[in-house]
Design a protein around this motif. Structure first.
Motif, PDB file in Angstrom:
ATOM      1  N   PHE A 113     -11.317  -3.534   3.707  1.00  0.00           N
ATOM      2  CA  PHE A 113     -12.564  -3.400   2.949  1.00  0.00           C
ATOM      3  C   PHE A 113     -13.660  -4.336   3.458  1.00  0.00           C
ATOM      4  CE2 PHE A 113      -9.660  -1.565  -0.244  1.00  0.00           C
ATOM      5  CZ  PHE A 113     -10.353  -0.389  -0.499  1.00  0.00           C
ATOM      6  N   ILE A 114     -13.283  -5.473   4.025  1.00  0.00           N
ATOM      7  CA  ILE A 114     -14.274  -6.455   4.456  1.00  0.00           C
ATOM      8  C   ILE A 114     -14.979  -6.037   5.743  1.00  0.00           C
ATOM      9  CG2 ILE A 114     -14.495  -8.794   5.424  1.00  0.00           C
ATOM     10  CD1 ILE A 114     -12.467  -9.709   3.324  1.00  0.00           C
ATOM     11  N   ARG A 115     -14.255  -5.373   6.650  1.00  0.00           N
ATOM     12  CA  ARG A 115     -14.809  -5.040   7.958  1.00  0.00           C
ATOM     13  C   ARG A 115     -16.135  -4.271   7.876  1.00  0.00           C
ATOM     14  NH1 ARG A 115     -10.691  -2.602   9.795  1.00  0.00           N
ATOM     15  NH2 ARG A 115      -9.616  -4.466  10.547  1.00  0.00           N
ATOM     16  N   MET A 130     -19.066  -8.693  -1.493  1.00  0.00           N
ATOM     17  CA  MET A 130     -17.730  -9.278  -1.347  1.00  0.00           C
ATOM     18  C   MET A 130     -17.213  -9.805  -2.681  1.00  0.00           C
ATOM     19  SD  MET A 130     -17.350 -11.123   2.328  1.00  0.00           S
ATOM     20  CE  MET A 130     -17.277 -10.151   3.830  1.00  0.00           C
ATOM     21  N   PHE A 131     -18.113 -10.268  -3.527  1.00  0.00           N
ATOM     22  CA  PHE A 131     -17.698 -10.669  -4.868  1.00  0.00           C
ATOM     23  C   PHE A 131     -17.151  -9.465  -5.635  1.00  0.00           C
ATOM     24  CE2 PHE A 131     -18.735 -10.881  -9.403  1.00  0.00           C
ATOM     25  CZ  PHE A 131     -17.937 -11.954  -9.769  1.00  0.00           C
ATOM     26  N   MET A 155     -12.197 -13.573   3.797  1.00  0.00           N
ATOM     27  CA  MET A 155     -13.609 -13.431   3.454  1.00  0.00           C
ATOM     28  C   MET A 155     -14.450 -14.652   3.824  1.00  0.00           C
ATOM     29  SD  MET A 155     -15.184 -12.821  -0.374  1.00  0.00           S
ATOM     30  CE  MET A 155     -14.245 -11.334  -0.679  1.00  0.00           C
ATOM     31  N   TYR A 156     -13.896 -15.822   3.650  1.00  0.00           N
ATOM     32  CA  TYR A 156     -14.649 -17.066   3.845  1.00  0.00           C
ATOM     33  C   TYR A 156     -15.237 -17.206   5.253  1.00  0.00           C
ATOM     34  CZ  TYR A 156     -15.500 -22.167   3.589  1.00  0.00           C
ATOM     35  OH  TYR A 156     -16.051 -23.415   3.613  1.00  0.00           O
ATOM     36  N   ALA A 174     -13.924 -18.358  -5.314  1.00  0.00           N
ATOM     37  CA  ALA A 174     -13.223 -18.973  -6.456  1.00  0.00           C
ATOM     38  C   ALA A 174     -13.352 -18.133  -7.709  1.00  0.00           C
ATOM     39  CB  ALA A 174     -13.765 -20.379  -6.708  1.00  0.00           C
ATOM     40  N   THR A 175     -14.511 -17.509  -7.905  1.00  0.00           N
ATOM     41  CA  THR A 175     -14.764 -16.734  -9.130  1.00  0.00           C
ATOM     42  C   THR A 175     -14.385 -15.269  -8.995  1.00  0.00           C
ATOM     43  OG1 THR A 175     -17.063 -16.411  -8.419  1.00  0.00           O
ATOM     44  CG2 THR A 175     -16.629 -18.241  -9.923  1.00  0.00           C
ATOM     45  N   GLY A 176     -13.722 -14.908  -7.900  1.00  0.00           N
ATOM     46  CA  GLY A 176     -13.357 -13.504  -7.689  1.00  0.00           C
ATOM     47  C   GLY A 176     -12.412 -12.967  -8.748  1.00  0.00           C
ATOM     48  N   HIS A 177     -11.574 -13.831  -9.281  1.00  0.00           N
ATOM     49  CA  HIS A 177     -10.647 -13.426 -10.352  1.00  0.00           C
ATOM     50  C   HIS A 177     -11.269 -13.812 -11.692  1.00  0.00           C
ATOM     51  CE1 HIS A 177      -6.863 -12.480 -12.289  1.00  0.00           C
ATOM     52  NE2 HIS A 177      -6.334 -12.187 -11.127  1.00  0.00           N
ATOM     53  N   LEU A 178     -12.516 -13.372 -11.880  1.00  0.00           N
ATOM     54  CA  LEU A 178     -13.335 -13.851 -12.983  1.00  0.00           C
ATOM     55  C   LEU A 178     -12.728 -13.565 -14.348  1.00  0.00           C
ATOM     56  CD1 LEU A 178     -16.131 -15.244 -13.322  1.00  0.00           C
ATOM     57  CD2 LEU A 178     -17.088 -12.975 -13.656  1.00  0.00           C
ATOM     58  N   MET A 179     -12.168 -12.378 -14.496  1.00  0.00           N
ATOM     59  CA  MET A 179     -11.569 -11.984 -15.776  1.00  0.00           C
ATOM     60  C   MET A 179     -10.145 -11.514 -15.519  1.00  0.00           C
ATOM     61  SD  MET A 179     -14.929 -10.024 -17.169  1.00  0.00           S
ATOM     62  CE  MET A 179     -14.152  -9.166 -18.526  1.00  0.00           C
TER      63      MET A 179
END
Length: 461
Positions: A113-115, A130-131, A155-156, A174-179
């Protein structure tokens, strides 16, 4: 007499507040939560028994006949009640996630998905997208730290090469797993069990719509906040990519494996083929069996593939030692509070305040946010307080589902406002920045997410 009864109520309230305060201080000082919750929960039951507020610690059919033995047997009874259903679900989810990490399936899914995003060459648009990708992957990777470390590998480096600052890139990751949502999320399994609701119904019927709304709004907040902070702060020349270890990348076909349990759970439910009965544990075991077969075809070494199953069982064991024991500790602590009459006190206080469903959800969600920030964990506060909610809202005639949804979201978001939470410490360590600096970059998007969550629950439900 009435005055004596009133005195007993005040005495109970003082004892409850004192014990909750002591427990909070111990957890803030990083004492191991499981023995703290179990020990203090049993202590509360002893106090209630000695004060004649309860007749016995265990019902007669379960009693050993000795008070001290009864107190210790609570741990066995609570463990046996949880390990069969909820505990096994949580452990198999963790074991499967660990095995996906081992065979490189999660990394392959992320790379796939990132490519395409990398080709955009618009740093902060890519950052926001990316978020959103990270949020989507969090449904398949239920552990916040595991997902963050995976994204730090994949991703970084991409964000740094596009010109985003290390702290800005780290904040998005860090906030990618927000919920904490999805059929494999620990808190989702807890709440679905507490509500006696099938996991797919809670996930699709309540979590998903709110999740999309919060994800889009928070992505926009990240876009503007990280772009603004990168512009006003002096750029830091940190070549952080060199120190990030390479993660194993599986074959292209392996990208489907992290998605398989979700497909099984939703596919064999009212949203697909309702004639087949499916549960979370079975979905994880089926997907694990398919992954093992793929590994056998790939490596053609039966001994090595069978040996790799230990990764799955190690993941299960690790989750038992943390989340499942927290469930046990939280339930015993909750039983202790109930024995001291906390339910009646809370119901009386909330009746005086005359809170409606939205206000109660906001209050309890805010409380979960604060506890999660202080303890650095979203699991411990939820497992301690969620079992109390059905009785409280039943007395008030309010909806328990939206109340628990608000509590779950508040607890999840609190992780990213806490400089001591494992995900914040882990990401800051890999990026070579201070967790306090990372907190400055996560605070505004997370607060926007909190506001969106509260408004979203009010509008959607």
């Amino acid at each position: 007499s009435p005055s004596r009864g009133l005195g007993d109520v005040y005495k109970r309230q003082v004892i409850c507040i004192t014990i909750i305060a002591i427990t909070g201080i111990l957890l803030m000082k990083r004492y191991q939560p499981q023995p703290v919750l179990i020990g203090i929960g049993i202590l509360m039951m002893f106090i209630a028994y000695e004060a004649n507020w309860i007749d016995a610690i265990l019902v007669e059919s379960q009693s050993t006949g000795v008070l001290v033995f009864d107190a210790m047997d609570i741990v066995r009874i609570t463990t046996s009640e949880n390990i069969v259903n909820l505990g096994l679900m949580i452990m198999t989810c963790a074991g499967y996630a660990k095995y996906m990490e081992h065979i490189g399936a999660g990394t392959r899914l992320a790379h796939t998905f990132i490519r395409p995003l990398y080709r955009l060459n618009r740093p902060y648009i890519v950052l926001a997208l990316m978020f959103l990708l990270n949020m989507g992957l969090s449904i398949c990777v239920p552990n916040p730290l595991s997902l963050a470390l995976l994204m730090m590998v994949t991703m970084y480096p991409v964000l740094l090469r596009l010109g985003v600052s290390p702290v800005g890139a780290a904040a998005v990751i860090a906030t990618g797993h927000l919920m904490d949502v999805g059929p494999g999320a620990v808190s989702t399994l807890l709440i679905a069990k507490t509500l006696n609701m099938p996991v797919p119904n809670y996930f699709v019927g309540y979590q998903l719509r709110l999740y999309f709304l919060v994800a889009i709004v928070t992505a926009i907040a990240h876009f503007f906040w990280q772009k603004y902070r990168d512009r006003v702060e002096e750029p830091k020349t940190i070549d952080a990519c060199e120190s990030i270890p390479e993660a194993p990348i599986g074959p292209k076909l392996y990208m489907i494996f992290p998605l398989l349990p979700l497909c099984f759970i939703l596919g064999f439910s009212q949203y697909g083929f309702p004639g087949v009965k499916m549960n979370v544990t079975l979905a994880m075991m089926l997907a694990f069996g398919i992954a093992l077969l793929a590994e056998l075809i790939r490596h053609r070494d039966l001994q090595a593939v069978l040996k790799s199953t230990t990764i799955f069982f190690e993941g299960m064991g690790n989750q038992f030692s943390y989340a499942v024991t927290l469930i046990i500790g939280g339930q015993i602590f909750a039983q202790g509070l109930v024995s001291l009459g906390i339910i009646d006190s809370l119901v009386s206080a909330l009746q005086i305040l005359s809170l409606n469903s939205v206000e109660l959800t906001s209050v309890l969600g805010g409380g979960m946010l604060g506890l999660s920030m202080v303890t650095g964990s979203n699991v411990a506060p939820l497992f301690t307080l969620v079992p109390l909610v059905p009785n409280i809202v039943a007395h008030l005639g309010l909806d328990p589902i939206t109340t628990m949804l608000g509590m779950q979201n508040g607890a999840s978001l609190g992780l990213f406002l806490s400089p001591i939470s494992p995900v914040m410490v882990g990401v800051a360590g890999v990026a070579h920045i201070k967790s306090v600096d990372l907190l400055k970059r996560t605070a505004v998007p997370v607060l926007v997410a909190l506001l969106t969550s509260c408004v979203g629950i009010w509008i959607l439900y």
